[in-house]
Design an enzyme around this catalytic site. Structure first.
Site, PDB file in Angstrom:
ATOM      1  N   HIS A  32       0.734  -1.114  -0.031  1.00 16.44           N
ATOM      2  CA  HIS A  32       0.053  -0.143   0.126  1.00 16.44           C
ATOM      3  C   HIS A  32       0.819   1.283   0.064  1.00 16.44           C
ATOM      4  CE1 HIS A  32      -3.724   2.044   0.836  1.00 16.44           C
ATOM      5  NE2 HIS A  32      -3.141   3.075   1.490  1.00 16.44           N
ATOM      6  N   VAL A  75       1.591  -1.759   5.487  1.00 13.30           N
ATOM      7  CA  VAL A  75       2.500  -1.693   4.377  1.00 13.30           C
ATOM      8  C   VAL A  75       2.210  -2.823   3.219  1.00 13.30           C
ATOM      9  CG1 VAL A  75       4.521  -1.004   5.720  1.00 13.30           C
ATOM     10  CG2 VAL A  75       4.068  -3.229   5.225  1.00 13.30           C
ATOM     11  N   GLU A  76       1.172  -3.352   3.580  1.00 13.21           N
ATOM     12  CA  GLU A  76       0.704  -4.387   2.625  1.00 13.21           C
ATOM     13  C   GLU A  76      -0.749  -4.028   1.932  1.00 13.21           C
ATOM     14  OE1 GLU A  76       1.976  -8.467   3.268  1.00 13.21           O
ATOM     15  OE2 GLU A  76       2.831  -7.776   5.253  1.00 13.21           O
ATOM     16  N   MET A  77      -1.662  -4.673   2.527  1.00 11.19           N
ATOM     17  CA  MET A  77      -3.017  -4.452   1.824  1.00 11.19           C
ATOM     18  C   MET A  77      -3.858  -2.988   2.692  1.00 11.19           C
ATOM     19  SD  MET A  77      -3.882  -8.288   0.963  1.00 11.19           S
ATOM     20  CE  MET A  77      -5.086  -8.181  -0.044  1.00 11.19           C
ATOM     21  N   ALA A 134      -2.183  -5.616   7.255  1.00  9.09           N
ATOM     22  CA  ALA A 134      -0.658  -4.870   7.478  1.00  9.09           C
ATOM     23  C   ALA A 134      -0.569  -3.447   6.651  1.00  9.09           C
ATOM     24  CB  ALA A 134       0.480  -5.625   7.021  1.00  9.09           C
TER      25      ALA A 134
END
Lengths: 349, 349
Positions: B94, B136-138, B134
Site C-alpha cells: 500500500h 505496508v501491505e493491503m 498490515a
C-alpha cells in the site's frame, strides 16, 4: 405465442404495432445499428493469431517484469477477473502515482476503431507500448524491456516460435504485436443482447426491450453503435450541457492533446458499452460509480434531455444485457529471472 | 543396467559401494529424510476442502478489494505465475511502501509447520489475516473487508455455500479459512526429485545425485528435510558465521520479535526449498539473487564450511530437481462492486 403485455404497452406508447411485429421491428432496427460480438477473435491485418503468438502475448500480458518495478503488468489495470479493468477511478501505477484517466476494459477492445480515450493509438499493438513506457504506469523503456526478455531463454524461444523467420525476434514491437494477438482473444460473446440480435426475441425481457427502444429513440446510438456500442469515433463530452468539473475535469481536454484542434477540446472517444455493468466507475474521469447516474448524466450532457427515472432504469437494464461470456483464462507460467535479468527498480525517477 | 560412470566415481569418493547399490542407498537415505509432494491436497483439521470453499478462496486470493486501495490482492505478492511469489527482494504494498521481508512462495506452503519467516502464524488461515491488515501491505481492517464482501450479493451467496448452516457466514475468519482451503490446493507434485523418491532412479542425473548426496552428507538436512525441505522449524541465520548486514540486516531479529527470547535473535524458519529455482531472490532479506551464491552462503553461515565450486554447482543442480508441476489456475471472475461497496482508499494513512 407468448404474451407480452408490458411490451405491448410499450410498443403502443412508442407508436409501434403490437406483439411480435413490435419485437421484430425492434430486432430489425437493432440489427441495423449493432452487431453481435463474434464467437471467435477477428482477423487482424498483419497480425496472424497463431497459437504461439497468442500464448506469448498472454505471458507478456501477465508479465510484471515489463515494468521497471517488476510489480505492474497489463493485467494490473486491465484485470481479466474484474471485467477487464481495475474498478478504480484512475489507475495506480509506478511509485503509487495516479494516472490521469480511467482504465478502459481490455475485453472487446479489439473492436474499437482506435485505442485510449483520445484515440491516440490506432490499434492494440500501438496501445500496448504506451503504458509500458509511461512514467506513471509501468515506467520502463523499450531497451529495458528487450534486455529483460532476452535474459530469459524461454522468452527468446517463444519469440522465435511466435515470429518465425525473423533474425532477431525479441523486439519491443514484437512484444506489442504479441500482446495485441492475445488481447484479440479477450472477447465476450453470447451476451443476452447478442442472442436477441441473432433472433432470440426472449433473450431480453420487456423492461430491457423498453430500454433498447429508448436507447435508439433518444439518440444514444449516434455515438454508441456497432459491435461495441461505442469505441468508434469522437464526440465532445458535454455536447449540449457541459457536466461539472467533478465529472469533466477542466485540465483534461481529451483529443485536443492529439490533434491540437480547438474543436477537439473535451472531445473523447465514445465509450464502448460492452460489459458496462462490470466496469464502474464511469467516464474518462472515473467520477461516476453508479450506472444509472451515468445514464442520467449522458441524457443531460449529450442529449439535452432529463431522462425520467423509469427511462434511466430501463436503459440501464438494457445496458446490463451487454454482459457477455468472459473468456476463460488459464494463468500463464512465467520463466524465472536469470543472472542477466535486470533487477527491479522501484524508485520513482 | 545403465552405466553411471560419474555416479560411480562419486559413490567411490563418498565411500559408497558402486553402481545400483549406491543408487538404492542414496534413494533409501533420501526417503528417510524427505517425502514427495502428494498429488492431492492434504487434509486440514477443521477445514474441509469443499469445492464451494476452495472456489471462494480462489476468488478471495485474487480479490484486490480485500486491500483498501482495491489494487493489491494475495496474488500480487504470491503470484501463481511466478513460482508463487513476486521475485522482489521485499514486497511493494500500500502506498508503494516496502515490506520488511521477502515474500515466501504460496506453493506447498500448506506443508510448512508454521507461516511467515518467524513462524508467527500457526497455519495458512491465520497467515491470511496478516497481510490484509498490515499497513505496508493491503492496509485494510476486518470490518472493512466484511463490509466490502457483504456489499456484493455473489460473495454473500458463495460464503453461504462454503459455510453451510452458519447464520452469518461473511466473516473475516471465514475469509481466511476459505483462502487457506484454496492455498492448500496450490501444491506442485511430480518434481524430478519426487519421482526419484518414488523409485525412479533415473529421475535425477549423476550431477543431481551428487548434489543430493552432498546435501545430506554436509548436514543441510539438519534444517531442510521433510516434504518441503524446510519450513518445519527455527534456526539461527549465522549458526556458525553471521553473514554481513547486506544479507542479514541487523534491524530484523527474526523470531525474537515473536518469542522475546534472547536465544531467538536472528532465528528464522528454515526456508522451504521446493521450487527454489523459481523464487529468487533468496533469504528473508531477499538480498541474494543467485541460487549458487545462496548455497555458498549457507555453507559458510550455517555449516562453517567453504563449499567447493563443484559442490555448490552439484547442490544447486539437485535443488533444481525440486521444481514440480505448478497447479493450473483458471482466473476467477469477481463480482462487480455495488453502490454499497466501499470506494477504494489509496491515501497512505
Amino acid at each position: 405465442m407468448i404474451k407480452r403485455p408490458l411490451a405491448t404497452a410499450l410498443a403502443l406508447s412508442l407508436g409501434f404495432t403490437a406483439g411480435s411485429a413490435m419485437a421484430d421491428s425492434l430486432m430489425d432496427r437493432a440489427n441495423g445499428l449493432f452487431e453481435p460480438v463474434p464467437k471467435y477473435p477477428p482477423v487482424i491485418d498483419g497480425n496472424e493469431l497463431t497459437q504461439a503468438k497468442v500464448h506469448l502475448g498472454k505471458m507478456l500480458f501477465f508479465e510484471p517484469r515489463l515494468s521497471s518495478s517488476h510489480l505492474i503488468s497489463c493485467n494490473t489495470c486491465h484485470n481479466v477477473g474484474l471485467g477487464g479493468d481495475d474498478e478504480l477511478a484512475t489507475s495506480i501505477g509506478h511509485g503509487w502515482q495516479k494516472g490521469p484517466r480511467n482504465a478502459p476494459t481490455v475485453f472487446n477492445a479489439v473492436f474499437n476503431a482506435a485505442q485510449f480515450w483520445d484515440g491516440r493509438a490506432a490499434d492494440l499493438a500501438e496501445q500496448a507500448k504506451g503504458p509500458v513506457q509511461a512514467g506513471v504506469e509501468m515506467s520502463s523503456t523499450p531497451e529495458h524491456v528487450v534486455t529483460t526478455l532476452q535474459s530469459m531463454p524461454e522468452y527468446v524461444e517463444r519469440f522465435q516460435d511466435a515470429f518465425p523467420g525473423q533474425d532477431n525476434p525479441v523486439t519491443f514491437d514484437n512484444m506489442a504485436v504479441a500482446i495485441e494477438a492475445y488481447e484479440a482473444t479477450l472477447i465476450t460473446p453470447d451476451a443476452p443482447f447478442d442472442r436477441f440480435l441473432r433472433g432470440d426475441a426472449n433473450a431480453l425481457n420487456d423492461n430491457e426491450k423498453e430500454g433498447l427502444a429508448l436507447f435508439m429513440d433518444r439518440g444514444c446510438t449516434a455515438c454508441h453503435s456497432g459491435v461495441n456500442l461505442g469505441g468508434q469515433d469522437y464526440h465532445p463530452f458535454g455536447l449540449v450541457t457541459r457536466p461539472g468539473g467533478d465529472i469533466l475535469p477542466e485540465g483534461d481536454k481529451g483529443r485536443f492533446a492529439v490533434t491540437e484542434t480547438a474543436s477537439d477540446e473535451y472531445v473523447f472517444r465514445a465509450a464502448p458499452l460492452r460489459n458496462i455493468e462490470l466496469t464502474a466507475p464511469y467516464f474518462h474521469s472515473g467520477a461516476v460509480w453508479d450506472l444509472e447516474e451515468a445514464v442520467a448524466v449522458m441524457g443531460t450532457a449529450q442529449l439535452g434531455t432529463e431522462l425520467k427515472d423509469n427511462e434511466v432504469k430501463a436503459i440501464t437494464a438494457f445496458l446490463k444485457t451487454l454482459t457477455g461470456d468472459v473468456p476463460e483464462v488459464r494463468y500463464p507460467q512465467l520463466p524465472p529471472s536469470t543472472a542477466e535479468t535486470p533487477r527491479p527498480v522501484d524508485m520513482v525517477p
